[in-house]
Every structure is written in C-alpha cells, then in structure tokens.
Design a protein around this motif. Sequence first.
Motif, PDB file in Angstrom:
ATOM      1  N   THR A 149     -14.952  -1.181  19.775  1.00 46.06           N
ATOM      2  CA  THR A 149     -16.138  -0.729  20.506  1.00 46.06           C
ATOM      3  C   THR A 149     -16.294  -1.499  21.815  1.00 46.06           C
TER       4      THR A 149
ATOM      5  N   LEU B 208     -13.897   0.054  24.266  1.00 48.64           N
ATOM      6  CA  LEU B 208     -14.365   1.380  24.671  1.00 48.64           C
ATOM      7  C   LEU B 208     -15.592   1.301  25.580  1.00 48.64           C
TER       8      LEU B 208
ATOM      9  N   ILE C  36     -18.552   9.858  23.270  1.00 45.37           N
ATOM     10  CA  ILE C  36     -17.737   8.712  22.848  1.00 45.37           C
ATOM     11  C   ILE C  36     -18.626   7.482  22.677  1.00 45.37           C
TER      12      ILE C  36
ATOM     13  N   ASN D 238     -19.306   5.121  19.415  1.00 46.16           N
ATOM     14  CA  ASN D 238     -19.207   3.654  19.470  1.00 46.16           C
ATOM     15  C   ASN D 238     -20.466   3.000  18.927  1.00 46.16           C
TER      16      ASN D 238
END
Length: 193
Positions: free
Chosen positions: A73, A76, A125, A129
């Motif tokens: 995470t 990302l 996305i 996360n």
Amino acid sequence: MISLTVTAVVFGVVFLAELPDKTALAGLVLGTRYRASYVFAGVAAAFALHVALAVAAGSVLTLLPQQIVQALTGVLFLGGAAVLLLKKGEDEEEVRKPENQSFWKVSGAGFMLILVAEFGDLTQIMTANLAARYDDPLSVGLGAVLALWAVAGIGIVGGKALMKKVPLRLITQIAALVMLVLGVWSLWEAVTG
C-alpha cells in the motif's frame, strides 16, 4: 461498526484525488445538458459499484502478512502521488446526448460513462489500498462512496464555479501530498513492524 475516523480519512483522500479527475468534468457536461437528479442517479450507482469492487479487492489483500500489505500500500500510495503530480490536464471527454430526456436514458448514460471511465482509475485503486490498510471495509466503502458522490454532485451542480475559485493544480497538489504522507507512513510501518 463504522469508524468515523477511517470514514473521514478515506473521504478526504478520495475527495481530493477525484476532484481534478475527468469525472468531475464529465458530471459537469452531463449536468449542463440534462436534469441533474437523473444524471446523479446514474453516476451514483456507477460509483457505488466501483467502490464495492475496490473494497472487495482491498479486503482480499488483508489476507497477506501485514508487513507485505503495508509495503504494497505504501508503494501504491507513492505511485498515486506521482501520477497526480505528473499528469497533465485532461480534456473534456465527448459525451453522447441521449435521444430523449427520460430518467432511464439520462441515468443510463451517466452510469455507463462513469462505469467505463473510472474502471481501474486512481481513486478505485486508492480505495482498494485504503481497504487493505485499515481492514475496515464498511468504513472505507462509506468514506469512498460519499467522497465520490460529493465530487459528482459538485461537478453536476456547480463544478465550473468551484474551478474558477480554487485552482485545479492546488487541489491536485494537496491530494498528492496526502497520498505521499500515507505512502511514507505505510512504508515506515512495514519496515519497523
């Protein structure tokens, strides 16, 4: 039980990230052509579906060891911050005008536009996360869907006026900064945890 703290954090992050996105512009375009309530119904349904998919994906990530999830995470989030800072302004997308103004035609056009335009988008996305990070799908889902609905409502009703008062670049930079902080925090927890 819903965590108001998680819901508020998710709302803030998703709201700031979605404001400069093409969806606000698409909502603005649709809102100027059709009855706002019809447009919002379709857009809201599409966002609810996207959030459900993102939360489900994020919840699957929680099955991995915590350090891996935090590292993933973190990376990302940092990638999302980079995308926000590096992306150029997006052009308004062409929106086909339904042949009539019925609820089903207008809401269907809004639903399909958002469904296609937002699939795999940065905020989807990010929602995955956040679901993995907080392991609280209900709070994350609520925060994300409320943020997306708020942006859609702003875009449909008065996006043009907001964009005249608050520079889009500033909104993008704030969203990137929040994501950067979350990314560094997640990586710190992965390394020290």
